[in-house]
Design a protein around this motif. Structure first.
Motif, PDB file in Angstrom:
ATOM      1  N   ILE A  82       0.900  -1.150   0.149  1.00 58.86           N
ATOM      2  CA  ILE A  82       0.049  -0.091  -0.089  1.00 58.86           C
ATOM      3  C   ILE A  82       0.991   1.364   0.036  1.00 58.86           C
ATOM      4  CG2 ILE A  82      -1.750   1.397   1.350  1.00 58.86           C
ATOM      5  CD1 ILE A  82      -2.743  -1.443   2.477  1.00 58.86           C
ATOM      6  N   LEU A  83       0.631   2.301  -0.839  1.00 60.59           N
ATOM      7  CA  LEU A  83       1.527   3.503  -0.977  1.00 60.59           C
ATOM      8  C   LEU A  83       0.825   4.437  -0.273  1.00 60.59           C
ATOM      9  CD1 LEU A  83       1.561   3.827  -4.985  1.00 60.59           C
ATOM     10  CD2 LEU A  83       3.216   2.494  -3.756  1.00 60.59           C
ATOM     11  N   PRO A  84       1.822   5.116   0.676  1.00 55.56           N
ATOM     12  CA  PRO A  84       1.441   6.333   1.357  1.00 55.56           C
ATOM     13  C   PRO A  84       0.778   7.284   0.713  1.00 55.56           C
ATOM     14  CG  PRO A  84       3.867   5.849   1.763  1.00 55.56           C
ATOM     15  CD  PRO A  84       3.274   4.840   0.374  1.00 55.56           C
ATOM     16  N   HIS A  85      -0.394   7.789   0.784  1.00 53.97           N
ATOM     17  CA  HIS A  85      -1.177   8.699   0.127  1.00 53.97           C
ATOM     18  C   HIS A  85      -0.970   9.922   0.610  1.00 53.97           C
ATOM     19  CE1 HIS A  85      -5.500   9.255  -1.749  1.00 53.97           C
ATOM     20  NE2 HIS A  85      -4.567  10.084  -2.390  1.00 53.97           N
ATOM     21  N   VAL A  86      -0.436  10.921  -0.380  1.00 50.53           N
ATOM     22  CA  VAL A  86      -0.270  12.303  -0.084  1.00 50.53           C
ATOM     23  C   VAL A  86      -1.385  13.375  -0.540  1.00 50.53           C
ATOM     24  CG1 VAL A  86       1.412  14.444  -0.429  1.00 50.53           C
ATOM     25  CG2 VAL A  86       2.361  11.731  -0.011  1.00 50.53           C
ATOM     26  N   LEU A  87      -1.990  14.087   0.182  1.00 52.43           N
ATOM     27  CA  LEU A  87      -2.585  15.147  -0.362  1.00 52.43           C
ATOM     28  C   LEU A  87      -1.605  16.523  -0.548  1.00 52.43           C
ATOM     29  CD1 LEU A  87      -5.287  16.725  -1.202  1.00 52.43           C
ATOM     30  CD2 LEU A  87      -5.601  17.214   1.145  1.00 52.43           C
ATOM     31  N   LEU A  88      -1.456  16.891  -1.842  1.00 58.20           N
ATOM     32  CA  LEU A  88      -0.729  18.120  -2.157  1.00 58.20           C
ATOM     33  C   LEU A  88      -1.664  19.116  -2.331  1.00 58.20           C
ATOM     34  CD1 LEU A  88       2.036  19.486  -2.810  1.00 58.20           C
ATOM     35  CD2 LEU A  88       1.923  18.472  -5.156  1.00 58.20           C
ATOM     36  N   ILE A  89      -1.648  20.458  -1.770  1.00 58.21           N
ATOM     37  CA  ILE A  89      -2.437  21.730  -1.949  1.00 58.21           C
ATOM     38  C   ILE A  89      -1.692  22.624  -2.416  1.00 58.21           C
ATOM     39  CG2 ILE A  89      -4.193  23.249  -0.902  1.00 58.21           C
ATOM     40  CD1 ILE A  89      -4.433  20.900   1.325  1.00 58.21           C
ATOM     41  N   GLU A  90      -1.595  22.707  -4.032  1.00 58.67           N
ATOM     42  CA  GLU A  90      -0.497  23.678  -4.447  1.00 58.67           C
ATOM     43  C   GLU A  90      -1.158  24.487  -5.628  1.00 58.67           C
ATOM     44  OE1 GLU A  90       2.109  26.064  -5.098  1.00 58.67           O
ATOM     45  OE2 GLU A  90       3.246  24.802  -3.748  1.00 58.67           O
ATOM     46  N   ASP A  91      -1.098  25.791  -5.696  1.00 54.62           N
ATOM     47  CA  ASP A  91      -1.602  26.378  -6.859  1.00 54.62           C
ATOM     48  C   ASP A  91      -0.734  26.642  -7.892  1.00 54.62           C
ATOM     49  OD1 ASP A  91      -0.544  28.416  -5.148  1.00 54.62           O
ATOM     50  OD2 ASP A  91      -1.820  29.955  -5.914  1.00 54.62           O
ATOM     51  N   ASP A  92       0.531  26.826  -7.592  1.00 54.46           N
ATOM     52  CA  ASP A  92       1.478  26.767  -8.741  1.00 54.46           C
ATOM     53  C   ASP A  92       1.792  25.538  -9.440  1.00 54.46           C
ATOM     54  OD1 ASP A  92       4.197  26.811  -9.990  1.00 54.46           O
ATOM     55  OD2 ASP A  92       4.684  28.413  -8.819  1.00 54.46           O
ATOM     56  N   LEU A  93       1.273  25.579 -10.557  1.00 52.59           N
ATOM     57  CA  LEU A  93       1.313  24.193 -11.363  1.00 52.59           C
ATOM     58  C   LEU A  93       2.609  23.652 -11.661  1.00 52.59           C
ATOM     59  CD1 LEU A  93      -1.926  24.385 -13.472  1.00 52.59           C
ATOM     60  CD2 LEU A  93      -1.663  23.385 -11.546  1.00 52.59           C
ATOM     61  N   ASN A  94       3.623  24.342 -11.854  1.00 50.32           N
ATOM     62  CA  ASN A  94       4.817  24.025 -12.257  1.00 50.32           C
ATOM     63  C   ASN A  94       5.486  23.432 -10.985  1.00 50.32           C
ATOM     64  OD1 ASN A  94       5.223  25.383 -14.611  1.00 50.32           O
ATOM     65  ND2 ASN A  94       5.979  27.079 -13.927  1.00 50.32           N
ATOM     66  N   ILE A  95       5.419  23.830  -9.911  1.00 50.88           N
ATOM     67  CA  ILE A  95       5.848  22.999  -8.531  1.00 50.88           C
ATOM     68  C   ILE A  95       5.001  21.823  -8.406  1.00 50.88           C
ATOM     69  CG2 ILE A  95       5.883  23.203  -5.836  1.00 50.88           C
ATOM     70  CD1 ILE A  95       6.516  26.176  -6.387  1.00 50.88           C
ATOM     71  N   ALA A  96       3.684  22.147  -8.513  1.00 53.11           N
ATOM     72  CA  ALA A  96       2.413  21.004  -8.148  1.00 53.11           C
ATOM     73  C   ALA A  96       3.120  19.785  -9.239  1.00 53.11           C
ATOM     74  CB  ALA A  96       1.286  21.236  -8.396  1.00 53.11           C
ATOM     75  N   THR A  97       3.421  19.944 -10.380  1.00 50.78           N
ATOM     76  CA  THR A  97       3.498  18.721 -11.365  1.00 50.78           C
ATOM     77  C   THR A  97       4.890  18.247 -11.129  1.00 50.78           C
ATOM     78  OG1 THR A  97       4.154  20.239 -13.106  1.00 50.78           O
ATOM     79  CG2 THR A  97       1.614  19.366 -13.156  1.00 50.78           C
ATOM     80  N   GLY A  98       5.823  19.119 -10.695  1.00 53.21           N
ATOM     81  CA  GLY A  98       7.197  18.533 -10.477  1.00 53.21           C
ATOM     82  C   GLY A  98       7.287  17.423  -9.346  1.00 53.21           C
ATOM     83  N   LEU A  99       6.515  17.999  -8.167  1.00 58.71           N
ATOM     84  CA  LEU A  99       6.609  17.598  -7.045  1.00 58.71           C
ATOM     85  C   LEU A  99       5.690  16.246  -6.892  1.00 58.71           C
ATOM     86  CD1 LEU A  99       7.628  17.561  -3.992  1.00 58.71           C
ATOM     87  CD2 LEU A  99       5.764  18.783  -3.423  1.00 58.71           C
ATOM     88  N   GLN A 100       4.660  16.049  -7.910  1.00 55.12           N
ATOM     89  CA  GLN A 100       3.694  15.069  -8.089  1.00 55.12           C
ATOM     90  C   GLN A 100       4.714  13.745  -8.760  1.00 55.12           C
ATOM     91  OE1 GLN A 100       0.336  16.567 -10.160  1.00 55.12           O
ATOM     92  NE2 GLN A 100      -0.917  15.114  -8.923  1.00 55.12           N
ATOM     93  N   LYS A 101       5.579  14.220  -9.698  1.00 56.37           N
ATOM     94  CA  LYS A 101       6.326  13.340 -10.434  1.00 56.37           C
ATOM     95  C   LYS A 101       7.411  12.699  -9.667  1.00 56.37           C
ATOM     96  CE  LYS A 101       8.730  13.332 -14.969  1.00 56.37           C
ATOM     97  NZ  LYS A 101       9.364  14.187 -16.044  1.00 56.37           N
ATOM     98  N   VAL A 102       7.959  13.562  -8.981  1.00 57.76           N
ATOM     99  CA  VAL A 102       9.112  13.037  -8.215  1.00 57.76           C
ATOM    100  C   VAL A 102       8.486  12.071  -6.863  1.00 57.76           C
ATOM    101  CG1 VAL A 102      10.775  13.773  -6.406  1.00 57.76           C
ATOM    102  CG2 VAL A 102      10.613  14.779  -8.685  1.00 57.76           C
ATOM    103  N   MET A 103       7.337  12.564  -6.180  1.00 57.44           N
ATOM    104  CA  MET A 103       6.718  11.890  -5.376  1.00 57.44           C
ATOM    105  C   MET A 103       6.088  10.464  -5.787  1.00 57.44           C
ATOM    106  SD  MET A 103       5.020  14.473  -2.788  1.00 57.44           S
ATOM    107  CE  MET A 103       5.742  13.526  -1.216  1.00 57.44           C
ATOM    108  N   ARG A 104       5.587  10.457  -6.835  1.00 51.39           N
ATOM    109  CA  ARG A 104       5.070   9.214  -7.508  1.00 51.39           C
ATOM    110  C   ARG A 104       6.319   8.202  -7.984  1.00 51.39           C
ATOM    111  NH1 ARG A 104       0.254  11.774 -10.891  1.00 51.39           N
ATOM    112  NH2 ARG A 104      -1.280  11.712  -9.163  1.00 51.39           N
ATOM    113  N   ALA A 105       7.408   8.821  -8.262  1.00 49.45           N
ATOM    114  CA  ALA A 105       8.779   7.936  -8.670  1.00 49.45           C
ATOM    115  C   ALA A 105       9.054   7.355  -7.518  1.00 49.45           C
ATOM    116  CB  ALA A 105       9.453   8.652  -9.523  1.00 49.45           C
ATOM    117  N   ASN A 106       8.837   7.981  -6.326  1.00 51.62           N
ATOM    118  CA  ASN A 106       9.598   7.483  -5.029  1.00 51.62           C
ATOM    119  C   ASN A 106       8.509   6.763  -4.045  1.00 51.62           C
ATOM    120  OD1 ASN A 106      12.547   8.469  -4.216  1.00 51.62           O
ATOM    121  ND2 ASN A 106      11.458  10.124  -5.613  1.00 51.62           N
ATOM    122  N   GLY A 107       7.337   6.149  -4.671  1.00 50.40           N
ATOM    123  CA  GLY A 107       6.522   5.362  -4.029  1.00 50.40           C
ATOM    124  C   GLY A 107       5.400   6.066  -3.326  1.00 50.40           C
TER     125      GLY A 107
END
Length: 120
Positions: free
Chosen positions: A3-28
């Motif tokens: 079971i993967l840890p589930h993160v809620l990311l609340i971020e309105d800057d889409l550049n930061i949000a998409t970059g962080l999503q990508k990195v976090m998903r790549a890290n499980g």
């Protein structure tokens, strides 16, 4: 099945949000994104998340109010506040209201990943 840890990311800057999503998903991590504070707070209150990472300056409800309300409703849920507009006072207030930690922007994704693992 792990079971993967589930993160809620609340971020309105889409550049930061998409970059962080990508990195976090790549890290499980499983990541759910909200771009408004009020929507993020509603999602956090209604859903089942292992950690919340929220920006300070958000449309709708600001990040400090998200921290305050969410900590009151779910005191064991770790919350990390990130911001480019922070001061020592903001950091102090965030932790007073229940944030696990406070991270100034810009930050290294790796540092936030380490902090997330520590909070979990």
């Amino acid at each position: 099945m792990k079971i993967l840890p589930h993160v809620l990311l609340i971020e309105d800057d889409l550049n930061i949000a998409t970059g962080l999503q990508k990195v976090m998903r790549a890290n499980g991590y499983e990541v759910t994104l909200q771009t408004r504070g009020d929507d993020g707070l509603a999602a956090a209150l209604a859903g089942s998340f292992d950690i919340v990472i929220t920006d300070l300056k958000l449309p709708g409800t600001d990040g400090l109010e998200v921290v305050r309300q969410l900590h009151q409703a779910k005191p064991k849920l770790p919350i990390i506040l990130i911001t480019a507009h922070g001061t020592t006072e903001t950091a102090s207030e965030a932790t007073k209201w229940g944030a696990f930690d406070y991270v100034p922007k810009p930050f290294e994704f790796e540092d936030l990943l380490d902090l997330t693992a520590k909070a979990l």
